[in-house]
Design an enzyme around this catalytic site. Structure first.
Site, PDB file in Angstrom:
ATOM      1  N   HIS A  65      20.575  24.952  39.185  1.00  0.00           N
ATOM      2  CA  HIS A  65      19.282  24.380  38.767  1.00  0.00           C
ATOM      3  C   HIS A  65      18.233  25.457  38.510  1.00  0.00           C
ATOM      4  O   HIS A  65      17.171  25.171  37.954  1.00  0.00           O
ATOM      5  CB  HIS A  65      18.742  23.435  39.840  1.00  0.00           C
ATOM      6  CG  HIS A  65      19.628  22.253  40.108  1.00  0.00           C
ATOM      7  ND1 HIS A  65      19.984  21.373  39.114  1.00  0.00           N
ATOM      8  CD2 HIS A  65      20.243  21.819  41.246  1.00  0.00           C
ATOM      9  CE1 HIS A  65      20.777  20.433  39.636  1.00  0.00           C
ATOM     10  NE2 HIS A  65      20.962  20.692  40.915  1.00  0.00           N
TER      11      HIS A  65
HETATM   12  C1  X5A Z   1      22.780  22.291  44.007  1.00  0.00           C
HETATM   13  C2  X5A Z   1      22.406  20.876  44.287  1.00  0.00           C
HETATM   14  C3  X5A Z   1      20.666  19.228  44.529  1.00  0.00           C
HETATM   15  C4  X5A Z   1      19.183  19.073  44.588  1.00  0.00           C
HETATM   16  C5  X5A Z   1      18.822  17.636  44.879  1.00  0.00           C
HETATM   17  C6  X5A Z   1      17.332  17.424  44.929  1.00  0.00           C
HETATM   18  N1  X5A Z   1      21.089  20.586  44.286  1.00  0.00           N
HETATM   19  N2  X5A Z   1      16.995  16.062  45.170  1.00  0.00           N
HETATM   20  O1  X5A Z   1      23.266  20.054  44.552  1.00  0.00           O
HETATM   21 ZN    ZN Z   2      24.487  19.034  43.211  1.00  0.00          ZN
END
Ligand code: X5A
Ligand code: ZN
Length: 678
Positions: A140
């Site tokens: 992300h």
């Molecule tokens: C890497 C990953 C998830 C973030 C979720 C936020 N991130 N609600 O799984």
């Molecule tokens: Zn994830």
């Protein structure tokens, strides 16, 4: 050469997100150090860690981070080392779902360092593949922003590094985390050298990160159009069959056409059963299959990097499944009905529609159309029980798996050969057992009489050896085999082999017969046998268990046949054993035979007996044996589109067979709606 490397970072290295003092949000508590210790403990308990080469990570340099991130952002993250609690909280709030801790910078740099070390190990040829067990995750994270527990984009930096240091021109990134790795998408949006595939929980935009650009119609910008492939899941509860259909009908056709030199996996396991974030229902062994399907690409050069995965039990088991497969073991059988759900089919269709103009391999996946009235038998996608109990539910589903794995020990012999030609001429890989012993002459003759078959002397001698090899296969002493016989004897040999398997209690036998080999008449109505003839030009459905398909001449045609027909049938049938019979003038090239064998290992747990007419064994044997042992099949050569008559034939077959074999449902756009090339 070691087959698999584990690199790790962020285990016990500081306690990111665990100190309640620094972080009091329940959200960040799920991205905890126990994720890594649980995964490592699982690997150790199953004896997998011991089979891997283990590298430890060092922190990535600022230059490495600069491959993706801005100097200002790197400086900002660096500064967090010295900030106090309130300042850290204030800074974290500037981003979405981010929780900085004084150790974050060091951990995040180690995570990048581990991913780079893994890429180096694979691209220098020190190992075949590997998994970097790291945290924080990365997909992300963006050029100048942390996001969704991610600080630096581990996989994106790894891809840039592979391009820059090794001059790679085509890298495939497969993001099977349940969230959309929008960070990776943005970084390579206009870059045609990186094909980014992501499936993700989307729910028509109502799931985090709530982005319009996570939908299937986001395909990349400028030169990069067609190199971003989004598969949005609009319901929770996706199962093994849904994930498998996505690979067979979307990812793999594009991946073969793209022909990557390296595969990076954003390996998040929040897409597995029991995960509170994903709410999906794919079981851990599904990840063994996904891994195995990727292993036929890029000379099997795979670097996987951990992303999400928050149900510790499910995470640990899924990681084990992946590592075991990276080590070359065949995937355990997939559970559950091989019937993709309606919502999954619609999602797959929407990607095919969006990508058709960019990929030759999709332009003709135009199926006869999944009529809107077709309902998959199970109306499902019921939301799972309340979040707190999902892990408990998963544990129940997961424990039988453990059990099965212990009950099914690996056979002592991987691949055995029973030959009618001198073995020395074949340059077989080391470790292959030469079956010299023969079944008793009387026993062999009894089988022959029973079966009213006719054999010449040479064929009879060959049969004796083959029966011996077959017993090894049926008793679980041998995983897979290659047997040769004469052109005259091959049909009768196959006949006897099938009878022997059935009398030994085989429930389902898949026969993939190339060349002039007909289904034995006395077994015409036996649904324990799925007979798939690949030859000549004919396409015919004699019954749901007796099918003829033409052998396509081009790479594209062969791949459509393999991914669009043979594998969906094989996965749907779930055979105990595959007989791959190469009869006289079978016309299969060595690379095609190896790919066929490599991919058929999936649905049958590696139990394949190839019966080959002796004329063609010389060039085939080595590559075929390697494929059966789990090594990368050679490339098919450059991509050439399927001939129109092949496409026609496949469409015809799929239309006929779809009612029984639901994995064939492609849900491609109806003819005519396929967008013309721009
Ligand atoms: C890497 C990953 C998830 C973030 C979720 C936020 N991130 N609600 O799984
Ligand atoms: Zn994830």
């Amino acid at each position: 050469m070691s087959k698999c490397v584990l690199t790790e970072a962020g285990v016990g290295e500081g306690t990111l997100n665990t100190e309640i003092l620094v972080c009091s949000s329940p959200e960040c508590e799920i991205e905890c150090p126990e994720r890594l210790t649980a995964a490592l403990d699982g690997l150790r308990q199953r004896g997998l860690e011991q089979r891997c080469l283990r590298l430890s990570a060092c922190e990535a340099s600022e230059e490495d981070l600069g491959l993706v991130h801005s100097p200002e952002y790197i400086a900002l993250v660096q500064k967090t080392q010295t900030l106090g609690r309130e300042e850290l909280q204030a800074l974290s709030k500037q981003f979405d779902a981010v929780y900085f801790h004084p150790n974050t910078f060091r951990c995040a740099r180690l995570a990048v360092g581990a991913a780079l070390k893994l890429v180096d190990a694979v691209l220098t040829g020190a190992v075949h593949n590997g998994l970097a067990l790291v945290r924080p995750p990365g997909h992300h994270s963006q050029r100048a922003a942390a996001n969704g527990f991610c600080v630096f984009n581990n996989v994106a930096i790894a891809a840039k590094h592979a391009k820059q240091k090794y001059g790679l021109q085509r890298i495939l990134i497969v993001d099977w985390d349940v969230h959309h790795g929008q960070g990776i998408q943005y970084i390579f949006d206009d870059d045609p050298s990186v094909l980014y595939f992501s499936w993700h929980r989307y729910e028509h935009g109502h799931f985090w990160p709530f982005l319009r650009e996570s939908d299937a119609d986001a395909v990349g910008q400028g030169q990069g159009q067609g190199f971003t492939v989004n598969l949005p899941w609009n319901q929770v509860g996706m199962k093994n069959a849904d994930y498998l259909a996505a690979f067979l009908h979307v990812l793999l056709p594009l991946a073969f056409e793209f022909d990557p030199e390296l595969v990076l996996v954003s390996a998040g396991f929040d897409s597995a059963i029991g995960d509170p974030e994903g709410q999906m229902q794919a079981t851990p062994e599904c990840f063994a299959h996904l891994t195995q399907l990727l292993q036929v690409l890029a000379g099997s050069r795979i670097c996987a990097v951990l992303e999400g995965g928050y149900c510790l039990e499910s995470l640990a088991q899924s990681v084990c499944m992946m590592v075991q497969t990276l080590l070359g073991d065949p995937a355990p059988p997939l559970l559950g009905p091989m019937v993709p759900c309606q919502s999954a089919l619609e999602s797959i269709q929407s990607v095919q529609r969006a990508q058709a103009r960019h990929w030759k391999s999709l332009q003709h996946s135009v199926a006869p159309g999944l009529s809107r009235s077709t309902h998959s038998p199970e109306g499902r996608s019921l939301p799972l029980p309340a979040e707190s109990s999902t892990c408990a539910v998963a544990e129940e589903a997961l424990s039988p798996l453990l059990h099965r794995l212990c009950l099914r020990p690996a056979p002592p012999v991987c691949t055995a050969v029973a030959l009618t030609v001198p073995g020395a001429a074949l340059a077989l890989p080391p470790g292959v057992l030469h079956q010299e012993e023969s079944a008793l002459r009387e026993e062999t003759e009894a089988w022959v009489r029973l079966h009213k078959s006719r054999f010449q002397d040479k064929g009879l001698a060959a049969l004796g050896k083959i029966l011996c090899l077959l017993d090894g296969l049926l008793d679980g002493q041998i995983r897979s085999g290659i047997a040769t016989t004469t052109a005259l004897a091959i049909a009768a040999t196959l006949d006897v082999v099938i009878q022997r398997c059935l009398s030994h209690g085989a429930q389902r036998l898949l026969c993939v017969a190339l060349g002039q080999l007909d289904r034995p008449l006395d077994l015409a109505d036996d649904e324990r046998i799925l007979w798939l003839n690949i030859r000549g030009k004919e396409a015919a459905v004699w019954s749901m268990f007796h099918i003829s398909t033409p052998l396509p001449q081009t790479t594209g045609g062969f791949l459509s046949c393999l991914l669009g027909l043979i594998l969906p049938l094989a996965y749907g049938f779930q055979p105990d054993m595959v007989l791959m019979a190469l009869g006289p003038s079978h016309g299969l090239q060595t690379a095609q035979a190896a790919l066929l064998a490599a991919m058929l290992r999936g649905p049958v747990g590696g139990r394949i007996l190839a019966v080959v007419e002796e004329e063609s064994i010389l060039q085939l044997a080595r590559t075929l044996a390697e494929a059966l042992n789990g090594e990368a099949p050679p490339s098919l050569g450059s991509f050439l589109m399927a001939a129109p008559e092949v496409t026609q034939a496949l469409m015809f077959l799929k239309a006929q067979l779809e009612p029984r074999w639901k994995l064939l449902q492609v849900a491609a756009p109806p003819p005519g709606s396929c967008s013309p090339v721009a």
